[in-house]
Design a protein around this motif. Structure first.
Motif, PDB file in Angstrom:
ATOM      1  N   ARG A 113       0.856  -1.195   0.000  1.00 51.32           N
ATOM      2  CA  ARG A 113       0.000   0.000   0.000  1.00 51.32           C
ATOM      3  C   ARG A 113       0.888   1.240   0.000  1.00 51.32           C
ATOM      4  O   ARG A 113       1.750   1.415   0.862  1.00 51.32           O
ATOM      5  CB  ARG A 113      -0.894   0.015   1.237  1.00 51.32           C
ATOM      6  CG  ARG A 113      -1.874  -1.138   1.302  1.00 51.32           C
ATOM      7  CD  ARG A 113      -2.958  -1.039   0.253  1.00 51.32           C
ATOM      8  NE  ARG A 113      -3.917   0.019   0.572  1.00 51.32           N
ATOM      9  CZ  ARG A 113      -4.916   0.379  -0.210  1.00 51.32           C
ATOM     10  NH1 ARG A 113      -5.073  -0.220  -1.399  1.00 51.32           N
ATOM     11  NH2 ARG A 113      -5.748   1.329   0.145  1.00 51.32           N
ATOM     12  N   GLN A 130      -3.087   3.435  -2.558  1.00 46.97           N
ATOM     13  CA  GLN A 130      -3.328   2.494  -3.641  1.00 46.97           C
ATOM     14  C   GLN A 130      -2.438   1.262  -3.479  1.00 46.97           C
ATOM     15  O   GLN A 130      -1.394   1.311  -2.819  1.00 46.97           O
ATOM     16  CB  GLN A 130      -3.047   3.155  -5.005  1.00 46.97           C
ATOM     17  CG  GLN A 130      -3.965   4.309  -5.347  1.00 46.97           C
ATOM     18  CD  GLN A 130      -3.639   4.913  -6.691  1.00 46.97           C
ATOM     19  OE1 GLN A 130      -2.537   4.740  -7.209  1.00 46.97           O
ATOM     20  NE2 GLN A 130      -4.593   5.631  -7.268  1.00 46.97           N
ATOM     21  N   SER A 131      -2.886   0.154  -4.097  1.00 47.49           N
ATOM     22  CA  SER A 131      -2.125  -1.097  -4.045  1.00 47.49           C
ATOM     23  C   SER A 131      -1.125  -1.140  -5.189  1.00 47.49           C
ATOM     24  O   SER A 131      -1.436  -0.763  -6.320  1.00 47.49           O
ATOM     25  CB  SER A 131      -3.070  -2.306  -4.142  1.00 47.49           C
ATOM     26  OG  SER A 131      -3.970  -2.321  -3.053  1.00 47.49           O
ATOM     27  N   ASP A 164      -5.305  -9.403   1.165  1.00 47.34           N
ATOM     28  CA  ASP A 164      -6.160  -8.800   2.197  1.00 47.34           C
ATOM     29  C   ASP A 164      -5.927  -7.295   2.306  1.00 47.34           C
ATOM     30  O   ASP A 164      -6.726  -6.581   2.932  1.00 47.34           O
ATOM     31  CB  ASP A 164      -5.890  -9.457   3.555  1.00 47.34           C
ATOM     32  CG  ASP A 164      -4.399  -9.451   3.909  1.00 47.34           C
ATOM     33  OD1 ASP A 164      -3.978  -8.627   4.736  1.00 47.34           O
ATOM     34  OD2 ASP A 164      -3.660 -10.272   3.336  1.00 47.34           O
ATOM     35  N   GLY A 189      -7.647  -2.467  -1.447  1.00 44.62           N
ATOM     36  CA  GLY A 189      -8.594  -1.445  -0.995  1.00 44.62           C
ATOM     37  C   GLY A 189     -10.013  -1.716  -1.448  1.00 44.62           C
ATOM     38  O   GLY A 189     -10.259  -2.553  -2.328  1.00 44.62           O
ATOM     39  N   PRO A 190     -10.982  -0.969  -0.892  1.00 44.20           N
ATOM     40  CA  PRO A 190     -12.397  -1.198  -1.218  1.00 44.20           C
ATOM     41  C   PRO A 190     -12.748  -0.900  -2.679  1.00 44.20           C
ATOM     42  O   PRO A 190     -13.696  -1.454  -3.212  1.00 44.20           O
ATOM     43  CB  PRO A 190     -13.132  -0.268  -0.258  1.00 44.20           C
ATOM     44  CG  PRO A 190     -12.119   0.773   0.116  1.00 44.20           C
ATOM     45  CD  PRO A 190     -10.800   0.089   0.125  1.00 44.20           C
ATOM     46  N   ASN A 191     -11.978  -0.034  -3.320  1.00 52.66           N
ATOM     47  CA  ASN A 191     -12.258   0.310  -4.714  1.00 52.66           C
ATOM     48  C   ASN A 191     -11.391  -0.467  -5.697  1.00 52.66           C
ATOM     49  O   ASN A 191     -11.313  -0.129  -6.879  1.00 52.66           O
ATOM     50  CB  ASN A 191     -12.050   1.811  -4.933  1.00 52.66           C
ATOM     51  CG  ASN A 191     -13.011   2.636  -4.091  1.00 52.66           C
ATOM     52  OD1 ASN A 191     -14.171   2.238  -3.887  1.00 52.66           O
ATOM     53  ND2 ASN A 191     -12.537   3.768  -3.587  1.00 52.66           N
ATOM     54  N   GLU A 192     -10.710  -1.508  -5.180  1.00 56.66           N
ATOM     55  CA  GLU A 192      -9.831  -2.322  -6.029  1.00 56.66           C
ATOM     56  C   GLU A 192     -10.302  -3.777  -5.970  1.00 56.66           C
ATOM     57  O   GLU A 192     -11.079  -4.160  -5.100  1.00 56.66           O
ATOM     58  CB  GLU A 192      -8.380  -2.220  -5.544  1.00 56.66           C
ATOM     59  CG  GLU A 192      -7.843  -0.795  -5.546  1.00 56.66           C
ATOM     60  CD  GLU A 192      -6.502  -0.691  -4.821  1.00 56.66           C
ATOM     61  OE1 GLU A 192      -5.699   0.148  -5.228  1.00 56.66           O
ATOM     62  OE2 GLU A 192      -6.293  -1.444  -3.849  1.00 56.66           O
ATOM     63  N   ASP A 193      -9.822  -4.597  -6.899  1.00 61.71           N
ATOM     64  CA  ASP A 193     -10.174  -6.019  -6.864  1.00 61.71           C
ATOM     65  C   ASP A 193      -8.970  -6.854  -7.273  1.00 61.71           C
ATOM     66  O   ASP A 193      -7.964  -6.353  -7.796  1.00 61.71           O
ATOM     67  CB  ASP A 193     -11.375  -6.332  -7.754  1.00 61.71           C
ATOM     68  CG  ASP A 193     -11.167  -5.928  -9.210  1.00 61.71           C
ATOM     69  OD1 ASP A 193     -10.002  -5.910  -9.668  1.00 61.71           O
ATOM     70  OD2 ASP A 193     -12.163  -5.637  -9.882  1.00 61.71           O
ATOM     71  N   TYR A 228     -10.883 -17.468   1.848  1.00 68.31           N
ATOM     72  CA  TYR A 228     -10.444 -16.176   1.314  1.00 68.31           C
ATOM     73  C   TYR A 228      -8.932 -16.139   1.123  1.00 68.31           C
ATOM     74  O   TYR A 228      -8.400 -15.423   0.282  1.00 68.31           O
ATOM     75  CB  TYR A 228     -10.891 -15.059   2.270  1.00 68.31           C
ATOM     76  CG  TYR A 228     -10.507 -13.674   1.806  1.00 68.31           C
ATOM     77  CD1 TYR A 228      -9.518 -12.970   2.461  1.00 68.31           C
ATOM     78  CD2 TYR A 228     -11.113 -13.100   0.704  1.00 68.31           C
ATOM     79  CE1 TYR A 228      -9.159 -11.702   2.048  1.00 68.31           C
ATOM     80  CE2 TYR A 228     -10.758 -11.841   0.271  1.00 68.31           C
ATOM     81  CZ  TYR A 228      -9.779 -11.141   0.951  1.00 68.31           C
ATOM     82  OH  TYR A 228      -9.426  -9.896   0.521  1.00 68.31           O
TER      83      TYR A 228
END
Length: 513
Positions: free
Chosen positions: A319, A328-329, A359, A362-366, A405
């Motif tokens: 991160r 961002q990742s 893990d 971020g919430p906006n990434e996949d 997961y």
């Protein structure tokens, strides 16, 4: 229950009745019929060694060794076994001639198997498969040993040897009878016919060698190397795979300084995972120098990776804060890892790229976006293509047992599929070639030497045909026939059949295991 075999050759026909009457009372058992008897000490009247032993007599030649066999199935207690084994040499006063030397003795290591070989009950390929059966630790090792234990493999080798002997005979007929006899074919046509046979045989031997190499992966185990930067999670992943703390895990980068090899069964395949020291370069302005110990660890890591069958490249998500203040990742394959991967033998080695620490996404990434980013880096740096779709795991989630997961089970399932592809037979007709997976390293080396002699034959014939007109009988038949003789001798060494001059040397190689 413990089984004690008493075996003798045909010169000692009185041995079994003497041993039986020395230990038992009553009539000897009928051949191949199990009989319960009480075993007594031969010199101490009334002392019972085992009150209910199972006795079987197998007359030659249809026995495991081809000789008479008396089996004593006694109870498995240590004291019972020791007392029976001690009593057998004391039976009567069995002498050998006037020398007074007892002829009842313990078998030498591998002696029963050696006798089976000399009596044509087993050939060398079956003996090697027997050793593999005893050493098998996984289901795949057991299956490949069973394949080799059948007679199919030795029959294939013997068929090839007979083909070579026949081809050699055709050539030598030209030498011995060409002036006295009239052949339906001209010498050139006969040589051409033999050459076609040799070409077909060489293709079969090449396929057998390829399958033997794949079989060695099953027998010896598949070697895997965990490659990555310091603190990428290599030790954590290894611990999750083996299910125990096999490697030290710490937040401090560079904990692993030497190669840690751990064996584990993955989907029935025996695998050796190597946890390697992290590879890194000293960043500009970094306060962490690469010391001598770490340099040696990195050197060993590169060497271990380059001899592995499968390289698992572990790339962690990091991160980072961008210029606008958002987090961002990021993924990065450093220069040391990239340089090592470019040295891989892509014909032999498989490279599996795995993203760790998903893990942290971020919430906006996949995950798919990270996998796409990873693929782009591979293309940009011209690195070996992935043997599997890029995988993603989270060792932290694996430790917390949060559903799946962590991605560990999909990773292991994907590796199992890769192992199946690596060890599959190389022919379109697997049923006909599956037995060649059971070929040992010794067999593969002899097949290579046989193939080399066939290549020498083809080179000799082709060279002569180029240098001479076909009608001028320019082929050196003597040298060509000698190449075929040498090729047949190498096949004879595989099974131990045929005229093998140094058969005792061959037996020594097999029985030393």
């Amino acid at each position: 229950m413990h089984n004690i075999d008493v075996d003798h050759d045909n010169l000692q026909k009185t041995l079994h009745p003497v041993i039986y009457h020395g230990l038992c009372r009553g009539k000897p058992p009928k051949p191949r019929q199990a009989t319960i008897r009480t075993l007594y000490h031969p010199h101490e009247a009334g002392e019972v060694l085992d009150s209910q032993a199972l006795i079987l007599h197998f007359p030659a030649p249809k026995t495991a060794t081809g000789e008479d066999v008396l089996e004593l199935h006694v109870h498995g207690g240590t004291a019972v076994i020791r007392s029976v084994l001690s009593a057998i040499p004391l039976v009567s006063a069995i002498k050998q001639g006037s020398s007074g030397v007892r002829i009842i003795r313990y078998a030498e290591p591998g002696e029963f198997t050696r006798r089976a070989f000399y009596n044509d009950r087993l050939d060398l390929t079956q003996i090697e498969a027997l050793g593999d059966t005893l050493a098998a630790q996984t289901q795949q090792q057991r299956r490949i040993a069973v394949r080799g234990n059948s007679s199919m493999l030795s029959q294939k080798y013997e068929s090839w040897r007979q083909q070579l002997l026949y081809a050699r005979g055709e050539l030598e007929a030209l030498i011995d009878f060409s002036e006295d006899q009239h052949f339906d074919e001209s010498p050139a046509q006969l040589v051409t016919s033999v050459t076609e046979q040799v070409l077909g045989l060489q293709r079969q031997i090449k396929a057998a060698m390829e399958n033997a190499s794949r079989g060695e992966l099953l027998r010896n185990g598949i070697s895997l190397a965990l490659l990555g930067a310091p603190n990428a999670g290599k030790s954590s992943l290894l611990n999750q795979i083996v299910g125990r703390e096999a490697a030290i895990v710490s937040e401090e980068a560079g904990t692993t300084r030497d190669v840690i090899d751990v064996g584990v069964d993955v989907g029935g395949f025996y695998c050796t995972f190597g946890d390697l020291a992290g590879l890194r370069t000293k960043s500009v302005g970094s306060q962490f120098d690469i010391g001598l110990v770490e340099q040696e660890g990195m050197k060993r890591a590169r060497e271990r990776a380059l001899v592995a069958d499968v390289i698992i490249v572990l790339v962690p998500i990091e991160r980072r804060q961008s210029g606008d203040g958002t987090w961002q990742s990021h993924l990065e394959l450093n220069a040391e890892i990239a340089a090592t991967l470019k040295l891989c033998d892509i014909r032999r080695q498989k490279v599996v790229y795995t993203i760790n620490k998903i893990d942290l996404i971020g919430p906006n990434e996949d995950t798919a976006a990270m996998q796409g980013l990873m693929q782009q880096q591979l293309s940009d740096q011209d690195l070996p293509a992935p043997a599997l779709p890029i995988l993603a795991v989270s060792c932290k989630s694996c430790q917390q047992r949060s559903q799946d997961y962590g991605g560990l089970q999909p990773l292991l399932a994907s590796l199992t599929g890769l192992f199946q592809d690596m060890t599959a037979t190389s022919k379109l007709d697997p049923a006909n070639w599956e037995s060649s997976l059971g070929a040992s390293h010794r067999q593969r080396i002899l097949l290579e030497q046989c193939s080399n002699e066939l290549r020498n034959y083809l080179d000799q014939v082709n060279r002569d045909l180029i240098d001479h007109d076909l009608d001028d009988d320019g082929v050196d038949v003597v040298l060509a026939a000698e190449c075929l003789r040498s090729a047949a001798d190498y096949l004879a060494k595989i099974t131990g059949k045929g005229q093998v001059a140094n058969i005792e040397e061959v037996l020594g190689v097999v029985f030393e295991k």
